[in-house]
Design an enzyme around this catalytic site. Structure first.
Site, mmCIF file in Angstrom:
data_model
loop_
_atom_site.group_PDB
_atom_site.id
_atom_site.type_symbol
_atom_site.label_atom_id
_atom_site.label_comp_id
_atom_site.label_asym_id
_atom_site.label_seq_id
_atom_site.Cartn_x
_atom_site.Cartn_y
_atom_site.Cartn_z
ATOM 1 N N ALA A 13 0.818 -1.216 0.000
ATOM 2 C CA ALA A 13 0.000 0.000 0.000
ATOM 3 C C ALA A 13 0.852 1.266 0.000
ATOM 4 O O ALA A 13 0.327 2.376 -0.008
ATOM 5 C CB ALA A 13 -0.924 0.009 1.223
ATOM 6 N N ILE A 16 6.367 3.295 -2.984
ATOM 7 C CA ILE A 16 7.198 2.598 -3.979
ATOM 8 C C ILE A 16 6.373 1.522 -4.680
ATOM 9 O O ILE A 16 6.372 1.409 -5.906
ATOM 10 C CB ILE A 16 8.455 1.967 -3.327
ATOM 11 C CG1 ILE A 16 9.386 3.079 -2.811
ATOM 12 C CG2 ILE A 16 9.192 1.079 -4.320
ATOM 13 C CD1 ILE A 16 10.605 2.575 -2.060
ATOM 14 N N ASN A 131 14.531 -0.263 4.210
ATOM 15 C CA ASN A 131 15.764 0.066 4.937
ATOM 16 C C ASN A 131 15.770 -0.358 6.405
ATOM 17 O O ASN A 131 14.722 -0.406 7.007
ATOM 18 C CB ASN A 131 15.992 1.582 4.862
ATOM 19 C CG ASN A 131 16.624 1.949 3.540
ATOM 20 O OD1 ASN A 131 17.508 1.267 3.066
ATOM 21 N ND2 ASN A 131 16.148 3.034 2.945
ATOM 22 N N ASP A 159 21.160 3.602 -6.400
ATOM 23 C CA ASP A 159 22.423 4.331 -6.284
ATOM 24 C C ASP A 159 23.218 4.220 -7.585
ATOM 25 O O ASP A 159 23.792 5.193 -8.067
ATOM 26 C CB ASP A 159 23.231 3.778 -5.105
ATOM 27 C CG ASP A 159 22.398 3.765 -3.825
ATOM 28 O OD1 ASP A 159 22.017 4.844 -3.373
ATOM 29 O OD2 ASP A 159 22.094 2.665 -3.312
ATOM 30 N N HIS A 187 23.772 0.375 1.440
ATOM 31 C CA HIS A 187 22.870 1.389 0.884
ATOM 32 C C HIS A 187 22.652 2.447 1.974
ATOM 33 O O HIS A 187 21.667 2.431 2.701
ATOM 34 C CB HIS A 187 21.540 0.777 0.453
ATOM 35 C CG HIS A 187 20.516 1.838 0.147
ATOM 36 N ND1 HIS A 187 20.634 2.670 -0.922
ATOM 37 C CD2 HIS A 187 19.399 2.225 0.796
ATOM 38 C CE1 HIS A 187 19.621 3.533 -0.929
ATOM 39 N NE2 HIS A 187 18.857 3.283 0.113
HETATM 40 P P1 NAX Z 1 5.862 3.898 2.510
HETATM 41 O O1 NAX Z 1 5.866 4.317 3.934
HETATM 42 O O2 NAX Z 1 5.133 4.700 1.504
HETATM 43 O O3 NAX Z 1 5.310 2.398 2.404
HETATM 44 C C1 NAX Z 1 5.736 1.389 3.238
HETATM 45 C C2 NAX Z 1 4.597 0.420 3.402
HETATM 46 O O4 NAX Z 1 5.085 -0.687 4.152
HETATM 47 C C3 NAX Z 1 3.393 0.991 4.145
HETATM 48 O O5 NAX Z 1 2.205 0.746 3.405
HETATM 49 C C4 NAX Z 1 3.411 0.212 5.456
HETATM 50 O O6 NAX Z 1 2.099 0.000 5.989
HETATM 51 C C5 NAX Z 1 4.053 -1.088 5.013
HETATM 52 N N1 NAX Z 1 4.585 -1.916 6.095
HETATM 53 C C6 NAX Z 1 5.122 -1.539 7.285
HETATM 54 N N2 NAX Z 1 5.436 -2.608 8.026
HETATM 55 C C7 NAX Z 1 5.107 -3.696 7.305
HETATM 56 C C8 NAX Z 1 5.172 -5.088 7.539
HETATM 57 N N3 NAX Z 1 5.652 -5.580 8.681
HETATM 58 N N4 NAX Z 1 4.751 -5.921 6.565
HETATM 59 C C9 NAX Z 1 4.262 -5.441 5.417
HETATM 60 N N5 NAX Z 1 4.137 -4.134 5.138
HETATM 61 C C10 NAX Z 1 4.565 -3.266 6.069
HETATM 62 O O7 NAX Z 1 7.398 3.741 2.123
HETATM 63 P P2 NAX Z 1 8.079 3.672 0.681
HETATM 64 O O8 NAX Z 1 8.391 5.039 0.225
HETATM 65 O O9 NAX Z 1 7.287 2.784 -0.201
HETATM 66 O O10 NAX Z 1 9.484 3.007 1.066
HETATM 67 C C11 NAX Z 1 9.567 1.678 1.509
HETATM 68 C C12 NAX Z 1 10.968 1.353 2.019
HETATM 69 O O11 NAX Z 1 11.941 1.511 0.992
HETATM 70 C C13 NAX Z 1 11.448 2.252 3.160
HETATM 71 O O12 NAX Z 1 12.053 1.427 4.144
HETATM 72 C C14 NAX Z 1 12.505 3.117 2.509
HETATM 73 O O13 NAX Z 1 13.465 3.575 3.426
HETATM 74 C C15 NAX Z 1 13.084 2.152 1.512
HETATM 75 N N6 NAX Z 1 13.864 2.705 0.398
HETATM 76 C C16 NAX Z 1 14.944 2.009 -0.027
HETATM 77 C C17 NAX Z 1 15.700 2.376 -1.118
HETATM 78 C C18 NAX Z 1 16.867 1.584 -1.578
HETATM 79 O O14 NAX Z 1 17.537 2.047 -2.495
HETATM 80 N N7 NAX Z 1 17.186 0.418 -1.028
HETATM 81 C C19 NAX Z 1 15.380 3.630 -1.855
HETATM 82 C C20 NAX Z 1 13.993 4.109 -1.646
HETATM 83 C C21 NAX Z 1 13.431 3.934 -0.264
HETATM 84 O O15 NAX Z 1 13.807 5.027 0.527
#
Ligand code: NAX
Length: 332
Positions: A13, A16, A131, A159, A187
């Site tokens: 939801a 990303i 992350n 990256d 990362h």
């Molecule tokens: P959002 O906060 O928009 O979406 C995250 C979703 O994960 C929410 O819908 C939340 O309810 C859900 N969630 C939380 N705990 C959960 C669980 N235990 N099981 C299943 N779903 C769960 O974040 P978004 O912008 O989509 O980013 C997601 C993650 O990607 C973050 O941790 C962010 O830091 C990380 N990123 C990593 C990147 C990378 O290059 N490796 C870059 C982009 C991003 O910052």
């Protein structure tokens, strides 16, 4: 048309996933002939939003989508999956220490690792985006001992794409003219974007990035800093973290894992380290890999200068610390 494969997206939801799901459904990852069944996992408060996402999946009207499963239960989400995009994670809230974030996420990735271990296909390909991605992938693998360690990877492709694009922009060229940029390590802001072994190619020639740009000070100063802090710069401007580009990078990562890399070129992925390049063993560390038959292999023999070696060590040190903290949470 073949049998559909099952693909799980966690954090389905979130922002990303909103871009990622449509690209998977469109065939950008597994090919335009490969039908998919989407498994969408999120937590109870997000189910209303996820219902809306499912309505939009219907409305995409894409022929490759043979169905979807919307759930809050890891055992349902990971059942028989062939590929896993682990995007969902606990976001960093104001006042939260790095340690708090790590411990919240260790718990999530422990549960998901155990569920993968029990319910997923043994050859499942796992990409961790949430992350701290490298350490989350390590924890996930630790709790899924029946699945090979090679099947757990962390995303540093964003990256890589950022670095490739920055070099192309500086030279006034297309991104496709820049080849073999490497991201080493975590990362995080300690990552090392390395263009020492990268080249600029055109139809009839190939030249090193260092020679083409001819500005070592920029390459070893502002360029590196800009890539290391790009995520924060996007947040500052957009008031939200990178999502469109993160989803595209996840697509690039999994597509190359699935279909392979072109001969003579490599991509960067957080993978289990084996001691290559003096990186401590058993970390999920971003390394240059070439891929064929869905198996990645660390590219050997790249030149590591003293400047680079320092940077490789620094990011390894951070990953060792994260691993230690994560293991302490697991053993508590
Ligand atoms: P959002 O906060 O928009 O979406 C995250 C979703 O994960 C929410 O819908 C939340 O309810 C859900 N969630 C939380 N705990 C959960 C669980 N235990 N099981 C299943 N779903 C769960 O974040 P978004 O912008 O989509 O980013 C997601 C993650 O990607 C973050 O941790 C962010 O830091 C990380 N990123 C990593 C990147 C990378 O290059 N490796 C870059 C982009 C991003 O910052």
């Amino acid at each position: 048309e073949g049998e559909p494969i099952r693909v799980v997206v966690t954090g389905a939801a979130g922002q990303i996933a909103y871009s990622l799901i449509s690209m998977i459904a469109n065939g950008d990852v597994f090919g335009t002939k490969q039908p998919v069944i989407l498994h969408l996992l999120d937590i109870p408060p997000a189910m209303g939003v996820l219902e809306g996402v499912c309505m939009e999946i219907d409305d995409l009207a894409l022929p490759l989508v043979k169905g979807y499963v919307k759930t809050t239960e890891p055992e349902v989400a990971f059942k028989d999956v062939d590929a896993a995009f682990l995007v969902g994670a606990m976001p960093r809230r104001e006042g939260m220490e790095r340690k708090d974030l790590l411990s919240a996420n260790v718990k999530i990735f422990k549960v998901q690792g155990e569920a993968l271990n029990k319910y997923a296909k043994k050859d499942v390909k796992v990409l961790v985006v949430g992350n701290p991605a490298n350490t989350n992938a390590l924890i996930c693998s630790f709790y899924a001992p029946s699945i090979p360690k090679e099947n757990f990877t962390a995303m540093t492709r964003l990256d890589q794409n950022r670095a490739q694009s920055a070099i192309a922009k500086r030279l006034g060229l297309c991104v496709s003219n820049v080849k073999n940029v490497t991201i080493w390590g975590n990362h995080s802001s300690t990552q090392f974007p390395d263009v020492f072994n990268a080249s600029v190619t055109s139809s009839d020639s190939s030249k090193s990035v260092y020679d083409s740009i001819n500005d070592t000070q920029w390459l070893e100063g502002d360029f590196i800093k800009t890539i290391q802090t790009r995520g924060a710069a996007v947040i500052q401007a957009r008031k939200m973290s990178s999502a469109m580009s993160a989803a595209k990078a996840a697509v690039d990562h999994m597509r190359d894992w699935w279909s392979g890399t072109a001969s003579g070129s490599w991509v960067s992925m957080g993978v289990i380290s084996d001691g290559s390049y003096g990186v401590p063993k058993d970390l999920i560390y971003s390394l240059p890999v070439s891929i064929s038959n869905k198996q990645w292999k660390i590219v050997q023999g790249l030149k590591i200068t003293d400047f680079a070696k320092n940077k490789l060590d620094l990011t390894a040190k951070e990953l060792l610390e994260e691993k230690e903290e994560a293991m302490a949470v697991c053993n508590a």
